[in-house]
Design a protein around this motif. Structure first.
Motif, PDB file in Angstrom:
ATOM      1  N   PRO A  14      22.422  50.437  49.307  1.00  0.00           N
ATOM      2  CA  PRO A  14      23.115  49.392  48.544  1.00  0.00           C
ATOM      3  C   PRO A  14      24.620  49.649  48.503  1.00  0.00           C
ATOM      4  N   LYS A  15      25.384  48.565  48.565  1.00  0.00           N
ATOM      5  CA  LYS A  15      26.836  48.689  48.516  1.00  0.00           C
ATOM      6  C   LYS A  15      27.298  48.924  47.081  1.00  0.00           C
ATOM      7  N   ALA A  16      28.353  49.709  46.964  1.00  0.00           N
ATOM      8  CA  ALA A  16      28.922  49.960  45.640  1.00  0.00           C
ATOM      9  C   ALA A  16      29.497  48.663  45.088  1.00  0.00           C
ATOM     10  N   LYS A  17      29.331  48.463  43.817  1.00  0.00           N
ATOM     11  CA  LYS A  17      29.838  47.259  43.156  1.00  0.00           C
ATOM     12  C   LYS A  17      31.352  47.385  42.996  1.00  0.00           C
ATOM     13  N   PRO A  18      32.112  46.361  43.405  1.00  0.00           N
ATOM     14  CA  PRO A  18      33.577  46.463  43.337  1.00  0.00           C
ATOM     15  C   PRO A  18      34.123  46.335  41.917  1.00  0.00           C
ATOM     16  N   MET A  19      35.196  47.075  41.661  1.00  0.00           N
ATOM     17  CA  MET A  19      35.975  46.950  40.434  1.00  0.00           C
ATOM     18  C   MET A  19      37.366  46.468  40.833  1.00  0.00           C
ATOM     19  N   PRO A  20      37.661  45.157  40.680  1.00  0.00           N
ATOM     20  CA  PRO A  20      38.975  44.643  41.081  1.00  0.00           C
ATOM     21  C   PRO A  20      40.048  44.964  40.038  1.00  0.00           C
ATOM     22  N   VAL A  21      41.179  45.445  40.518  1.00  0.00           N
ATOM     23  CA  VAL A  21      42.338  45.713  39.667  1.00  0.00           C
ATOM     24  C   VAL A  21      43.538  45.010  40.298  1.00  0.00           C
ATOM     25  N   ILE A  22      44.235  44.190  39.510  1.00  0.00           N
ATOM     26  CA  ILE A  22      45.415  43.494  40.022  1.00  0.00           C
ATOM     27  C   ILE A  22      46.623  43.916  39.200  1.00  0.00           C
ATOM     28  N   LEU A  23      47.609  44.484  39.874  1.00  0.00           N
ATOM     29  CA  LEU A  23      48.872  44.847  39.233  1.00  0.00           C
ATOM     30  C   LEU A  23      49.855  43.690  39.415  1.00  0.00           C
ATOM     31  N   VAL A  24      50.422  43.217  38.321  1.00  0.00           N
ATOM     32  CA  VAL A  24      51.399  42.124  38.350  1.00  0.00           C
ATOM     33  C   VAL A  24      52.709  42.715  37.854  1.00  0.00           C
ATOM     34  N   LEU A  25      53.618  43.017  38.789  1.00  0.00           N
ATOM     35  CA  LEU A  25      54.753  43.885  38.492  1.00  0.00           C
ATOM     36  C   LEU A  25      56.078  43.158  38.674  1.00  0.00           C
TER      37      LEU A  25
END
Length: 272
Positions: A14-25
């Motif tokens: 099984p593929k690892a579940k993604p944790m999306p992180v968005i930096l708005v700089l």
């Protein structure tokens, strides 16, 4: 005797579940000098921490959106193990031309937070960028100034409508001239893991900026550990005390109205 049916899917890990992180700089001109240097170091450490935390249960994906002289998707949503880090540059007309080949003076000067939030919302609503099967995305907004475009409607739509309203939102004010009111509205209604209201982080020097980024990084990885109920990822004690803007007598007094460009340039010869 019944014939066994071969199922190839049963032999695929099984593929690892993604944790999306968005930096708005914010990388406008007022962020030049030690501010952008400290920000780059803090983001680089965050990236390395996420790389070390990856396991079969979680894969961290990172995107970076910068806003200043133009709005740029500096780093498309990518697995952290595949990112080759390059420092975030200070925005300028020349940098904008190199990145886009064009220059729209009317649309891109200043700190275009409203336009940035519209672009960011479109990214989050797009399921080809952020699929449905992910951990709750974390959006981290960092700025040292005041928005110079119409931002209130964009902020309301971002925080109250669609998928973007369900994201975990963080905000950090850098220096005395940051717009604490607007940044505070970005995190309004967000609660920490312990149920307390999230506070606006505040950095007035390099160490505080790095400590606040470390605090966010540890909080995000802990949220994944909690949500995944992983036997590999464990919730770890947070050892960094963040610096926040509190409603108290000791709260830093940030600017309440935009400075002129000339005033900003005059004030930018110090650290903050």
């Amino acid at each position: 005797m019944s014939q066994m049916i071969f199922n190839p899917a049963a032999f695929v890990a099984p593929k690892a579940k993604p944790m999306p992180v968005i930096l708005v700089l914010d990388n406008s001109g007022s962020m030049s000098g030690e501010k952008i240097t400290s920000l780059n170091e803090a983001v680089r450490v965050m990236l390395e921490t996420f790389k070390k935390a990856e396991c079969d249960d979680a894969a961290f994906n990172l995107a970076i959106v910068t806003f200043g002289t133009g709005i740029h998707l500096l780093q498309p949503m990518t697995g952290v193990s595949q990112i080759h880090w390059q420092d975030i540059p200070i925005s300028s007309i020349e940098a904008c031309k190199r990145l886009t080949g064009t220059w729209d003076d009317a649309a891109a000067r200043g700190t275009p937070l409203g336009a940035t939030l519209r672009i960011l919302k479109a990214m989050i609503e797009d399921k080809t960028v952020i699929p449905s099967r992910v951990y709750r995305p974390a959006i981290i907004l960092v700025s040292d100034g005041h928005p110079t475009d119409k931002w209130s409607d964009s902020l309301a739509e971002f925080t109250q409508e669609g998928r973007s309203s369900k994201c975990d939102r963080w905000a950090m004010a850098i220096g005395r001239d940051a717009d604490a009111g607007t940044l505070g509205k970005f995190i309004a209604g967000i609660k920490n893991e312990d149920g307390t209201p999230r506070k606006l982080l505040y950095a007035n020097d390099a160490k505080t900026l790095k400590d606040n980024f470390s605090f966010i990084t540890m909080s995000v990885t802990n949220s994944v550990a909690t949500a995944s109920q992983s036997k590999v990822l464990t919730v770890r004690p947070i050892t960094v005390v963040p610096s926040c803007l509190n409603e108290g007598h000791d709260a830093p007094k940030l600017a309440q109205k935009p400075m002129t460009q000339q005033k900003a340039e005059e004030d930018d010869d110090g650290f903050w």
